[in-house]
Design an enzyme around this catalytic site. Structure first.
Site, PDB file in Angstrom:
ATOM      1  N   ASN A   9       0.971  -1.113  -0.003  1.00 49.79           N
ATOM      2  CA  ASN A   9      -0.177   0.088  -0.068  1.00 49.79           C
ATOM      3  C   ASN A   9       1.019   1.279  -0.078  1.00 49.79           C
ATOM      4  O   ASN A   9       1.558   1.751   1.059  1.00 49.79           O
ATOM      5  CB  ASN A   9      -0.958  -0.006   1.289  1.00 49.79           C
ATOM      6  CG  ASN A   9      -1.815   1.324   1.095  1.00 49.79           C
ATOM      7  OD1 ASN A   9      -1.992   2.045   0.171  1.00 49.79           O
ATOM      8  ND2 ASN A   9      -2.387   1.522   2.463  1.00 49.79           N
ATOM      9  N   TRP A  10       0.872   1.888  -1.032  1.00 52.35           N
ATOM     10  CA  TRP A  10       1.968   3.139  -1.273  1.00 52.35           C
ATOM     11  C   TRP A  10       1.335   4.262  -0.737  1.00 52.35           C
ATOM     12  O   TRP A  10       2.203   5.334  -0.617  1.00 52.35           O
ATOM     13  CB  TRP A  10       2.319   3.095  -2.865  1.00 52.35           C
ATOM     14  CG  TRP A  10       3.386   2.004  -3.173  1.00 52.35           C
ATOM     15  CD1 TRP A  10       3.835   0.983  -2.375  1.00 52.35           C
ATOM     16  CD2 TRP A  10       3.781   1.934  -4.629  1.00 52.35           C
ATOM     17  NE1 TRP A  10       4.809   0.448  -3.592  1.00 52.35           N
ATOM     18  CE2 TRP A  10       4.569   0.764  -4.525  1.00 52.35           C
ATOM     19  CE3 TRP A  10       3.394   2.660  -5.886  1.00 52.35           C
ATOM     20  CZ2 TRP A  10       5.267   0.425  -6.028  1.00 52.35           C
ATOM     21  CZ3 TRP A  10       4.120   2.175  -6.885  1.00 52.35           C
ATOM     22  CH2 TRP A  10       4.885   0.906  -6.784  1.00 52.35           C
ATOM     23  N   LYS A  11       0.115   4.408  -0.375  1.00 53.62           N
ATOM     24  CA  LYS A  11      -0.388   5.464   0.181  1.00 53.62           C
ATOM     25  C   LYS A  11      -0.208   6.897  -0.975  1.00 53.62           C
ATOM     26  O   LYS A  11      -0.210   6.629  -2.101  1.00 53.62           O
ATOM     27  CB  LYS A  11      -0.075   5.854   1.459  1.00 53.62           C
ATOM     28  CG  LYS A  11      -0.241   4.508   2.487  1.00 53.62           C
ATOM     29  CD  LYS A  11      -0.059   4.963   3.946  1.00 53.62           C
ATOM     30  CE  LYS A  11      -0.272   3.529   4.636  1.00 53.62           C
ATOM     31  NZ  LYS A  11      -0.199   3.671   6.169  1.00 53.62           N
ATOM     32  N   HIS A  95      -9.508   1.173   5.276  1.00 51.05           N
ATOM     33  CA  HIS A  95      -8.337   1.450   6.081  1.00 51.05           C
ATOM     34  C   HIS A  95      -8.495   2.405   7.033  1.00 51.05           C
ATOM     35  O   HIS A  95      -9.545   3.256   6.858  1.00 51.05           O
ATOM     36  CB  HIS A  95      -7.277   1.959   4.929  1.00 51.05           C
ATOM     37  CG  HIS A  95      -5.680   1.957   5.348  1.00 51.05           C
ATOM     38  ND1 HIS A  95      -5.365   3.070   6.211  1.00 51.05           N
ATOM     39  CD2 HIS A  95      -4.950   1.073   5.017  1.00 51.05           C
ATOM     40  CE1 HIS A  95      -4.053   2.776   6.425  1.00 51.05           C
ATOM     41  NE2 HIS A  95      -3.779   1.602   5.930  1.00 51.05           N
ATOM     42  N   GLU A  97      -6.958   4.872   7.753  1.00 53.71           N
ATOM     43  CA  GLU A  97      -6.819   6.209   7.508  1.00 53.71           C
ATOM     44  C   GLU A  97      -8.060   6.917   6.887  1.00 53.71           C
ATOM     45  O   GLU A  97      -8.472   7.967   7.079  1.00 53.71           O
ATOM     46  CB  GLU A  97      -5.723   6.580   6.846  1.00 53.71           C
ATOM     47  CG  GLU A  97      -4.332   6.314   7.370  1.00 53.71           C
ATOM     48  CD  GLU A  97      -2.950   5.942   6.213  1.00 53.71           C
ATOM     49  OE1 GLU A  97      -1.993   5.658   7.041  1.00 53.71           O
ATOM     50  OE2 GLU A  97      -3.271   5.789   5.086  1.00 53.71           O
ATOM     51  N   GLU A 167      -5.159  -4.598  10.717  1.00 56.91           N
ATOM     52  CA  GLU A 167      -3.763  -3.286  11.091  1.00 56.91           C
ATOM     53  C   GLU A 167      -4.210  -2.609  12.305  1.00 56.91           C
ATOM     54  O   GLU A 167      -5.134  -1.809  12.726  1.00 56.91           O
ATOM     55  CB  GLU A 167      -4.081  -2.360  10.006  1.00 56.91           C
ATOM     56  CG  GLU A 167      -5.458  -2.042   9.561  1.00 56.91           C
ATOM     57  CD  GLU A 167      -5.541  -0.609   8.593  1.00 56.91           C
ATOM     58  OE1 GLU A 167      -4.549  -0.461   7.925  1.00 56.91           O
ATOM     59  OE2 GLU A 167      -6.734  -0.165   8.650  1.00 56.91           O
ATOM     60  N   GLY A 173       2.819   2.908  10.863  1.00 56.57           N
ATOM     61  CA  GLY A 173       3.726   3.976  10.488  1.00 56.57           C
ATOM     62  C   GLY A 173       4.361   4.409  11.986  1.00 56.57           C
ATOM     63  O   GLY A 173       4.871   5.409  11.987  1.00 56.57           O
ATOM     64  N   SER A 212       3.589  -1.940  10.354  1.00 58.19           N
ATOM     65  CA  SER A 212       4.897  -1.852  10.345  1.00 58.19           C
ATOM     66  C   SER A 212       5.661  -3.243  10.009  1.00 58.19           C
ATOM     67  O   SER A 212       6.529  -3.419  10.883  1.00 58.19           O
ATOM     68  CB  SER A 212       5.572  -1.287  11.746  1.00 58.19           C
ATOM     69  OG  SER A 212       5.253  -0.156  11.971  1.00 58.19           O
ATOM     70  N   GLY A 233       3.151  -0.946   4.393  1.00 55.07           N
ATOM     71  CA  GLY A 233       3.154   0.431   3.977  1.00 55.07           C
ATOM     72  C   GLY A 233       4.508   0.890   3.410  1.00 55.07           C
ATOM     73  O   GLY A 233       4.987   0.556   2.552  1.00 55.07           O
ATOM     74  N   GLY A 234       5.309   1.608   4.459  1.00 56.80           N
ATOM     75  CA  GLY A 234       6.591   2.180   4.433  1.00 56.80           C
ATOM     76  C   GLY A 234       7.737   1.275   3.472  1.00 56.80           C
ATOM     77  O   GLY A 234       8.359   1.798   2.692  1.00 56.80           O
TER      78      GLY A 234
END
Length: 251
Positions: A9-11, A95, A97, A167, A173, A212, A233-234
Site C-alpha cells: 500500500n503505497w498511500k 483502511h 486512515e 491493522e 507507521g 510496520s 506500507g513504508g
C-alpha cells in the site's frame, strides 16, 4: 491451504514514472515467486502506468480506495468499473486512515466491498483498533463490530474472494509492531468471527497483518497459523525490501 498474499500500500507516494521504475527493479526479484500472491496498490495517478508495466507478470494491480456507485456526481471519486477497466484485481477498503481522516463507517465500507465483488474485484477489508481501544481492552469488541458491519453485504458464496487485513492502528507507521503472538491472537479471533458469519467458507478467507511489517519481522509473523499475508506500507516503497517481504521464509 490458504495461499499467502503480500500487498503493498503505497498511500500517497510515487508518481507514475517512479512507479514504473519501482516495477522495473522489483519484478526481476520476484520472477520465480510462484507460491504467493503479490499485489501493489499505487496512487490513482499511477494505476494505468503500473498496469502496463506489470502486464505479463504475476504481480496483481490494486487500488487504494473506491466509491460504491458506478457513476454520478461524485467529484474526485473513482468507480468500481473504472478500476476493473484498468485491470485492478484487488482494492483496499476500510483502511484506518479512511475511517479516521475521512469519516468512513462500516456501512459505507460494506457498500464498497459489495460493489467491488459485483465487478469481480477482490476487496481487502481493513479492521483494527487504536491504542486507546487496546489499552481499554476493547480490541475484540472493536474488531468484531468492524467485521460484522464491513462484511454485512458479502454473501457466503463470495466470502472466499474477500481478504481481511488486521491493522492495529497503533502500529501503523509508528515502527511499533504487534508481536507475532499478539497478532496471531487477534487473527485467530477474526477467523472465529468469520466462521460465525460465513460458516465453512471462513477457512478459505485470507487474513493479512498490517502494521510496520518489515524484512526483519515478516518471517516470524508469517509463521503464525492464521496470518496469511501482510499489508505493507513504508517498507513496500523500496523494491529490495518489499521483494524480501514477498519472499518470506518460515520454518
Amino acid at each position: 491451504m490458504r495461499r499467502p498474499i503480500l500487498a503493498a500500500n503505497w498511500k500517497m507516494h510515487k508518481t507514475a514514472e517512479e512507479a514504473r521504475a519501482f516495477a522495473d527493479a522489483f519484478l526481476p526479484r520476484v520472477a520465480d515467486a510462484d507460491d504467493v500472491d503479490i499485489v501493489i496498490a499505487p496512487p490513482f495517478t499511477a494505476l494505468e502506468s503500473l498496469a502496463w508495466t506489470l502486464r505479463g507478470s504475476s504481480v496483481a494491480l490494486a487500488a487504494q480506495n473506491v466509491h460504491p456507485e458506478e457513476k454520478g456526481a461524485f467529484t474526485g471519486e473513482i468507480a468500481p468499473g473504472m478500476l476493473q477497466a484498468l485491470g485492478c484485481r484487488y482494492t483496499i477498503v476500510g483502511h484506518s486512515e479512511r475511517r479516521a481522516l475521512f469519516g468512513e463507517d462500516d456501512a459505507f465500507v460494506a457498500r464498497k466491498a459489495a460493489a467491488l465483488l459485483a465487478r469481480d474485484i477482490r476487496p481487502i477489508v481493513c479492521v483494527g483498533e487504536t491504542l486507546e481501544q487496546r489499552e481499554a481492552d476493547r480490541t475484540f469488541d472493536v474488531v468484531r463490530g468492524q467485521l460484522e458491519g464491513s462484511l454485512a453485504s458479502v454473501p457466503k458464496a463470495r466470502a472466499e474472494q474477500v481478504v481481511v487485513a488486521y491493522e492495529p492502528v497503533w502500529a501503523i507507521g509508528t515502527g511499533r509492531t504487534a508481536t507475532p503472538e499478539t497478532a496471531q491472537e487477534v487473527h485467530a479471533f477474526i477467523r472465529e468471527t468469520l466462521v460465525r458469519l460465513f460458516g465453512e467458507a471462513a477457512d478459505s478467507v485470507r487474513i493479512q497483518y498490517g502494521g510496520s511489517v518489515k524484512p526483519d519481522n515478516v518471517d516470524a509473523l508469517m509463521a503464525q497459523a492464521d496470518i496469511d499475508g501482510a499489508l505493507v506500507g513504508g517498507a513496500s516503497l523500496d523494491p529490495e525490501a518489499f521483494a524480501r517481504i514477498a519472499r518470506f521464509e518460515t520454518p
